[in-house]
Design a protein around this motif. Structure first.
Motif, PDB file in Angstrom:
ATOM      1  N   UNK A   1      24.101 -16.749  11.755  1.00 44.95           N
ATOM      2  CA  UNK A   1      24.673 -17.985  11.718  1.00 44.95           C
ATOM      3  C   UNK A   1      24.748 -18.667  10.307  1.00 44.95           C
ATOM      4  N   UNK A   2      25.411 -18.420   9.114  1.00 44.26           N
ATOM      5  CA  UNK A   2      25.043 -19.100   8.019  1.00 44.26           C
ATOM      6  C   UNK A   2      26.352 -19.806   7.890  1.00 44.26           C
ATOM      7  N   UNK A   3      26.035 -21.013   7.778  1.00 46.59           N
ATOM      8  CA  UNK A   3      27.305 -21.875   7.133  1.00 46.59           C
ATOM      9  C   UNK A   3      27.701 -21.992   5.635  1.00 46.59           C
ATOM     10  N   UNK A   4      26.758 -21.067   5.100  1.00 51.55           N
ATOM     11  CA  UNK A   4      27.346 -21.006   3.410  1.00 51.55           C
ATOM     12  C   UNK A   4      28.020 -19.589   3.234  1.00 51.55           C
TER      13      UNK A   4
ATOM     14  N   UNK B   1      19.979 -27.135   7.940  1.00 52.74           N
ATOM     15  CA  UNK B   1      20.394 -25.865   8.528  1.00 52.74           C
ATOM     16  C   UNK B   1      21.511 -25.401   7.190  1.00 52.74           C
ATOM     17  N   UNK B   2      22.170 -26.469   6.802  1.00 47.01           N
ATOM     18  CA  UNK B   2      23.320 -26.081   5.805  1.00 47.01           C
ATOM     19  C   UNK B   2      22.910 -26.325   4.414  1.00 47.01           C
ATOM     20  N   UNK B   3      21.914 -27.200   4.051  1.00 47.59           N
ATOM     21  CA  UNK B   3      21.509 -27.635   2.789  1.00 47.59           C
ATOM     22  C   UNK B   3      20.347 -26.802   2.498  1.00 47.59           C
ATOM     23  N   UNK B   4      19.388 -26.507   3.323  1.00 47.21           N
ATOM     24  CA  UNK B   4      18.398 -25.617   3.224  1.00 47.21           C
ATOM     25  C   UNK B   4      18.699 -24.508   2.433  1.00 47.21           C
ATOM     26  N   UNK B   5      19.744 -23.638   2.932  1.00 47.42           N
ATOM     27  CA  UNK B   5      20.309 -22.427   2.431  1.00 47.42           C
ATOM     28  C   UNK B   5      20.906 -22.680   1.228  1.00 47.42           C
ATOM     29  N   UNK B   6      21.716 -23.918   1.014  1.00 48.85           N
ATOM     30  CA  UNK B   6      22.265 -24.024  -0.060  1.00 48.85           C
ATOM     31  C   UNK B   6      21.443 -24.319  -1.313  1.00 48.85           C
ATOM     32  N   UNK B   7      20.274 -25.044  -1.070  1.00 48.86           N
ATOM     33  CA  UNK B   7      19.417 -25.239  -2.114  1.00 48.86           C
ATOM     34  C   UNK B   7      18.945 -23.868  -2.758  1.00 48.86           C
TER      35      UNK B   7
ATOM     36  N   UNK C   1      17.350 -22.418   5.322  1.00 46.80           N
ATOM     37  CA  UNK C   1      17.561 -22.854   6.764  1.00 46.80           C
ATOM     38  C   UNK C   1      16.342 -23.156   7.272  1.00 46.80           C
ATOM     39  N   UNK C   2      15.603 -21.956   7.494  1.00 46.94           N
ATOM     40  CA  UNK C   2      14.347 -22.054   8.451  1.00 46.94           C
ATOM     41  C   UNK C   2      13.255 -22.853   8.146  1.00 46.94           C
ATOM     42  N   UNK C   3      13.038 -23.111   6.998  1.00 48.69           N
ATOM     43  CA  UNK C   3      12.033 -23.902   6.234  1.00 48.69           C
ATOM     44  C   UNK C   3      12.518 -25.395   6.335  1.00 48.69           C
ATOM     45  N   UNK C   4      13.802 -25.711   6.399  1.00 46.53           N
ATOM     46  CA  UNK C   4      14.233 -27.121   6.508  1.00 46.53           C
ATOM     47  C   UNK C   4      14.212 -27.375   7.742  1.00 46.53           C
ATOM     48  N   UNK C   5      14.695 -26.743   8.794  1.00 43.65           N
ATOM     49  CA  UNK C   5      14.843 -27.099  10.046  1.00 43.65           C
ATOM     50  C   UNK C   5      13.402 -26.910  10.636  1.00 43.65           C
ATOM     51  N   UNK C   6      12.670 -26.031  10.223  1.00 39.47           N
ATOM     52  CA  UNK C   6      11.244 -26.090  10.769  1.00 39.47           C
ATOM     53  C   UNK C   6      10.442 -27.162  10.232  1.00 39.47           C
ATOM     54  N   UNK C   7      10.697 -27.750   9.035  1.00 39.53           N
ATOM     55  CA  UNK C   7      10.069 -28.929   8.880  1.00 39.53           C
ATOM     56  C   UNK C   7      10.504 -30.126   9.434  1.00 39.53           C
TER      57      UNK C   7
END
Lengths: 493, 253
Positions: free
Chosen positions: A357-360, A427-433, A452-458
């Motif tokens: 489920x990647x938004x990118x 979810x969106x920006x974690x991956x984008x970064x 994404x996982x790290x960002x939403x996890x944080x």
């Protein structure tokens, strides 16, 4: 006989190379084979076997503890359940291409005059060996759960029964692939309806092989059970033996291309399921005619049209965004419920496996390959926004709709709404970064899902620790500030 | 013609311990059609990727129209297009939609002349009937043709083609060579890495790389003229053999 040995040698070498890869990963040096390396490999094998046996024993004990003896009513129903499972196994096998060849075999073995039975044999033996082991383990756990006597024996019986059913399906599938004009389409529907029809006419239990699986439970007739299932299995193998020579190799070649490409990834397959997904997607698309036309008009309309028609042409994406919306909503529910303080950890674990489920996705296709990227004059930050804005809004809209429509929910407050938006943005920006950083460094875009996982996890961690979803908004705000910096400077070109 | 479009100064490209290009200096004038030859691993693709902005040089610099690439990377990259030997495409867009994408991204979607030109390219390359098909169903040659069309439609100042003639049929090879000559006449600088040359439309200059260094840089007219008995197609191979033999002290016929 020579053909058998030649193909056997190739298969042996291929399996050996795969084993050696994993042994090398675990520290075995295949360049200097000596007694110590062999002993170390055996030691590793013993650990793996021990781990499997101990895990299995543990699961069997838990199943025994949680389960209970099967009631007379269910005992009466079991033959029908097994028969229905058997019908599904046969139908599933009929619907598939029976024999799948890898590259090498496709180019050299398939067009050769070699007996068709040989590739069938080498396909069937390892496949059935693995299946027997898996079904025996699963069957023994289920047998333990119903407190069956000799649960391992019953597991083995179920495994053999499964192989018998699969063999009949395999034989039918070989026959299906024997038509010079290509496999008979829709045969699996005929098989399914035929078997269900036969089941409704012939209700007598003795007729169906599933009867033998139940015998140890009803009459403790182990010998009869094994003999009966064994007879069915031999009949299934005989059917394969008879059907194998007629198989049309052109059908097999055509049906094996995708499998061969996936196998061709070799050891990259395991750590990179995204590549496999991409190959499957390409194979599905190349069989279809493109639907629709991109709209005329400004570039931004074109962008929207591209996204829309991509969704129409690859409808699986819609399902993925729907899944992601529900997943984000689940995150909101967990963050709102203070009674289940550690449940968010499971949610993050699921997020790790939820890479599809990647938004990118569109962003990665736009900038991941340098040939395509050179046609986009925008900066990476601009491209990110234009190629991911629509999916992001779509996911948010579904998540909010699901929040309102679905019964189990949390109160609709501004904080909760912001938390949900924050989760989607993270979810969106974690991956984008990660993607932007990787492209700036070495051009790769794989593995960015971890961002994404790290960002939403944080976010979930901060929300759980501070007991307030609002506090977790610090994470998306930091990400947005970083992104704003990229947008302003345009440094990520 | 003598105005330098591209300047390569002391360029070095390294992949770990392997040096693909070692201290290369080159100048490519505006509107010149150059052929780049060399053995496998000579550094041809690395040079093209470096000029295309796909990889960063380990040392040295690149200038386009006098401007340093690293300082004006985004603006200069928009003026260069590189077609690699295996170009990638969007899985969900058909061939014509890729052309649409290029025109849309370059804000030229309503340019009817460009659209007509795209159609004529499709027609000349014999892929007109496959316009609505996905590129993933194309042969390698067809994919390469589509990639060339996409690149040329962006009106680049520098066009880089990696092994373009190999995947093409003879008619398309001649057509492409003719079009490249015309583009050069319009001011586009073209570098083509190849071992194959069609017999018509010769390039102006031949550059040869050997193990990352410049081995030869001459006008083609020094080694070949249209009245010569030797077909143009044989020139890259002849030059390669001759120069390598000289550089390595090997006998040469």
């Amino acid at each position: 006989m020579n053909e058998l040995i030649a193909v056997g040698r190739i298969r042996y070498r291929r399996s050996r190379a795969q084993w050696f890869y994993w042994l090398k990963v675990l520290g075995v040096d295949d360049q200097k084979p000596d007694i110590w390396q062999s002993l170390y490999a055996l030691y590793l094998l013993a650990i793996v076997c021990g781990w499997v046996v101990l895990s299995w024993a543990g699961i069997v004990s838990i199943a025994h503890y949680l389960g209970g003896p099967v009631s007379a009513l269910w005992l009466h129903r079991l033959p029908l359940i097994f028969t229905l499972v058997a019908i599904l196994v046969v139908t599933w096998q009929v619907a598939r291409i029976p024999l799948r060849l890898g590259h090498g075999d496709l180019e050299w073995l398939a067009p050769s005059p070699i007996s068709r039975r040989i590739p069938v044999l080498f396909d069937l033996i390892p496949k059935q060996a693995v299946r027997l082991m898996m079904i025996t383990l699963i069957g023994s756990v289920l047998a333990s759960a119903i407190h069956a006597p000799q649960y391992l024996g019953l597991g083995l019986l179920v495994g053999l029964w499964w192989l018998a059913m699969e063999s009949f399906g395999y034989a039918a599938s070989l026959w299906r692939a024997s038509r010079p004009r290509g496999p008979l389409p829709g045969l699996w529907i005929a098989v399914l309806l035929g078997l269900v029809g036969l089941l409704s006419v012939l209700r007598a239990p003795m007729v169906w092989p599933s009867h033998f699986v139940i015998l140890p439970l009803t009459e403790h007739a182990w010998q009869t059970a094994f003999m009966g299932v064994g007879a069915w299995l031999i009949a299934g193998w005989l059917a394969i033996w008879l059907a194998a020579p007629s198989v049309h190799m052109l059908t097999i070649q055509k049906g094996s291309v995708l499998y061969a490409d996936i196998r061709g990834l070799g050891t990259r397959y395991a750590p990179n399921p995204g590549l496999v997904q991409e190959l499957r997607q390409k194979a599905v698309l190349s069989r279809r005619r493109p639907w629709g036309r991109l709209p005329e008009g400004s570039s931004r309309w074109w962008e929207l049209g591209r996204w829309f028609w991509s969704m129409v042409r690859m409808p699986g994406q819609i399902l993925r965004f729907f899944e992601l919306s529900l997943f984000l909503r689940a995150g909101l529910l967990l963050a709102s419920d203070r009674r289940i303080s550690l449940a968010w950890l499971i949610w993050v674990f699921v997020a790790y496996w939820f890479r599809r489920a990647s938004l990118s996705r569109w962003f990665r296709t736009d900038v991941g390959d340098p040939f395509i990227r050179q046609f986009w004059p925008d900066t990476l930050a601009h491209r990110l926004v234009w190629s991911t804005l629509h999916p992001l809004l779509w996911v948010l809209a579904i998540a909010v709709a699901a929040w309102v429509i679905l019964p189990a929910g949390t109160e609709f407050t501004l904080t909760h709404l912001l938390f949900l938006i924050g989760l989607a943005v993270s979810w969106w920006l974690g991956e984008a970064v990660l993607i932007i950083r990787q492209i700036d460094n070495d051009g790769r875009t794989d593995g960015a899902h971890l961002g994404s996982v790290v960002a939403v996890g944080a976010m979930m961690f901060v929300g759980a620790q501070l007991h307030h979803p609002g506090a977790a908004l610090a994470v998306p705000i930091i990400l947005l500030l970083w992104f704003f910096g990229q947008w302003q400077t345009g440094s990520a070109s | 013609m003598d105005e330098l479009r591209l300047q390569v100064e002391d360029l070095t490209v390294q992949y770990g311990a392997y040096t693909a290009i070692a201290g290369l200096n080159l100048g490519i004038p505006r509107g010149q059609y150059v052929v780049l030859i060399g053995e496998n691993g000579a550094g041809k693709s690395s040079l093209l990727k470096c000029v295309g902005g796909w990889i960063r040089p380990s040392q040295g610099s690149l200038r386009m129209d006098g401007q340093l690439f690293e300082e004006h990377e985004r603006a200069l990259r928009a003026q260069v297009k590189l077609v690699p030997d295996t170009p990638a495409f969007y899985p969900e867009l058909n061939a014509w939609e890729h052309v649409d994408l290029v025109m849309s991204a370059h804000r030229r979607r309503r340019d009817e002349d460009l659209r007509r030109e795209a159609r004529s390219w499709f027609d000349a390359f014999g892929i007109d009937r496959s316009r609505e098909a996905y590129p993933s169903s194309f042969s390698r040659g067809m994919q390469y043709k589509l990639a060339i069309i996409m690149s040329i439609l962006t009106r680049p100042n520098v066009l880089l083609l990696d092994e373009p003639y190999g995947p093409l049929d003879p008619a398309s090879q001649s057509y492409l060579a003719g079009q490249l000559t015309q583009l050069a006449a319009m001011g586009v600088s073209i570098i083509v890495s190849t071992h194959l040359l069609p017999n018509e439309h010769p390039p102006e200059r031949v550059i040869m790389l050997d193990q990352g260094s410049l081995a030869l840089d001459i006008p083609l007219s020094e080694k070949w003229n249209p009245e010569s008995d030797v077909p143009l197609a044989l020139i890259p191979e002849q030059l390669l053999r001759q120069v390598l033999a000289e550089r390595r002290g090997l006998p040469h016929e």
